[in-house]
Design an enzyme around this catalytic site. Sequence first.
Site, PDB file in Angstrom:
ATOM      1  N   GLY A  79       0.870  -1.259   0.039  1.00 29.02           N
ATOM      2  CA  GLY A  79      -0.088  -0.014  -0.061  1.00 29.02           C
ATOM      3  C   GLY A  79       0.872   1.328  -0.089  1.00 29.02           C
ATOM      4  O   GLY A  79       2.062   1.275  -0.285  1.00 29.02           O
ATOM      5  N   ASP A  94      -8.730  -2.292  -0.461  1.00 29.31           N
ATOM      6  CA  ASP A  94      -9.558  -1.114  -0.246  1.00 29.31           C
ATOM      7  C   ASP A  94      -9.600  -0.332  -1.807  1.00 29.31           C
ATOM      8  O   ASP A  94     -10.393   0.734  -1.951  1.00 29.31           O
ATOM      9  CB  ASP A  94      -9.131  -0.319   0.723  1.00 29.31           C
ATOM     10  N   HIS A 147     -12.483 -10.314   7.888  1.00 31.43           N
ATOM     11  CA  HIS A 147     -11.042 -10.672   6.999  1.00 31.43           C
ATOM     12  C   HIS A 147     -11.287 -11.810   6.100  1.00 31.43           C
ATOM     13  O   HIS A 147     -10.620 -12.092   5.216  1.00 31.43           O
ATOM     14  CB  HIS A 147     -10.016 -11.510   7.965  1.00 31.43           C
TER      15      HIS A 147
END
Length: 739
Positions: free
Chosen positions: A121, A169, A301
């Site tokens: 990320g 995301d 999760h």
Amino acid sequence: MAQPDTKKVFFENLSGTGKAIAVLTSGGDAQGMNAAVRAVVRMGLYVGAKVYFIHEGYQGMVDGGENIEEASWESVSSMLQVGGTVIGSARCKEFRSHEGRLKAAHNLVLQGITNLCVIGGDGSLTGANLFREEWSGLLTELVDQGLIEADAVQKYSALHIVGMVGSIDNDFCGTDMTIGTDSALHRIIEVVDAIMTTAQSHQRTFVLEVMGRHCGYLALVSALACGADWVLIPEMPPEDGWEDKMCQKLSATRSRGTRLNIIIVAEGAIDRHGTPITSGIVKDLVVKCLGFDTRVTILGHVQRGGTPSAFDRILASRMGVEAVLALLETTDNTPACVVSLRGNQSVRLPLMECVQMTQEVQRAMDGKRFEEAVKLRGRSFENNLRTYKLLAHRKPESELPVSNFNVAVLNVGAPAAGMNAAVRSAVRVGISEGHKMFAVSDGFEGFYKGQIREIKWADVGGWTGQGGSLLGTKRTLPAKHVEKIAEQMRMNNINALLIVGGFETCDRIKQSASGTKRRVFIIETMGGYCGYLASVGGLAAGADAAYIYEEPFDIKDLQANVEHLTEKMKTSIQRGLVLRNENCNENYTTDFIYQLYSEEGKGVFDSRKNVLGHMQQGGAPSPFDRNFGTKISAKAMQWVTKKLTETFRQDEGRVFANTEDSCCLLGMRRRALVFQPVVQLKDETDFVHRIPKEQWWLKLRPLMKILAKYKTSYDVSDSGQLEHVIRNRPKESDTSVAM
């Protein structure tokens, strides 16, 4: 075989000999990371570089030793379909310190590594860029401490970084999709589809909480893909008084006969004052105000787990190959870049420009500048939000424009997943534009027979997740019945037509092969004369060969493929996958290829065959198909409204649409959704075989061959140019095609 265009640039000129490339995954895991690792390893080895795994992310780089392991071709076999990351990922507090980065630099120099592919990320990529900026200073310190020789500073003078974003995301600016997002959407939609059946049985309201602490992408797109009644996301908090509006909406939906309600909440949802809105708060509100039987499901999760989708495997494979090419072309002055997706193209963007814009989104949200935050998320996110609002919230009759236009929608050709989502979108957008909408059953056959009825907003409720075509579709062509169809249009005063249709599963099989010794599966796919399914399915499943009509082959090619596979089987490779498009060659049938492989592979491997058939058209549509069908149909209906307005003659009270651009096909070209006049498609179409004369995806076929260890050429004419994240996109672009 077709000869390559010598005007194009091919990567044979880019050698990796003498280079060492390391790949690591950092931060949270995401489905598809393994596909990216596999692509980096195999492309790196293919060009002659040494490639290393760094296990456990930055922690492994700091600790060194066995955590930095040289990779081989076979070491990434059978990992394409595995979720998570097999080389491990860990948060590393030590790497955030100067001392930790000094240890990491020492461990890399010991292996001669100066090229890093980082999959993670924005935090992981920011750390990589800082490491790159400090590199020369770190080497100087290592010399001063006597840990490396002085000549190492010159020999390993620059650290080159290329990033790939792995995050479910989809919270990184500059790319339409991040690795793992599509798979996470699959998990969410699987749960939503399952919950909807029990919710209908008991007339329940379900509140689903999905991941997205700082980004509402998963919540928004899953709401769009399942037709949720309400969605709450951090980028666009609801206006004050939202509680009453939401309950009114739920009540109105029930009053129209619907037996369930779905509300989707991002875990980071807030109100306009920054107060968190949790799934529990929403449940209590619905129970208190409406008395509905309401349940909460927190997915957690499970969204990170499971097998990566075909989309994520292909995306990650393309990004991995592009990352290696970027490292081969880099110089000491090249800034760190990130490989991104725009439309159907891989592009390179300056890493820190993307990171800075991603951080700007959070600053805008912290400053309660929510409209700005939505725009900073990008055109894809903005379009998703606009489309959801358009389809989920019906305006009162008094607020609807009055157009006096009648628009009919029909399906033609073979049924395809996503058709119903497109029809729902067309109907609701059309009603919002003030049109009277009509549904035509059974395509053109139903049209000339008069199977036409008005269709209302509520009639298409729940259509998004349905497979096939609820309107019915047939392959009947309109040519023989033009006069009857024209008569039906006059009788029903139809002013415009919106047609959804065409020219009128390999993974589980490979997993089966994984459990046996040296087995090759020969799979026949559909597609008519178009080899898209075989080619892209082959890339997603790690196929060894894919035979298609667009790329002619002969017995010598078949023999070469068998020999190549035999050699691989003699090493540690234990399974193979071969795909064949149903119409690739009238003589080299699936049975012929199966018998050839069976005979030539005797003593080395055995063969099995499978014809997938119409199961490829069945089942519920994927999140991509639901989302793409919804948005492209909404865009088409808005275009229809614009054209009707332009061509309506007030003095005669009629629509006169006789120009080329009054009949268009809407589709993706490179990075843009384009309305192209149908008459212009004549020169671009092979009508005999019902395929375009030029297919963009043919450029992906060499990538599949390279990853299967064939020597081939790979066109890199679209690669190599570093773009900028802040540059405006084409006006008609809707790169939300990627979701």
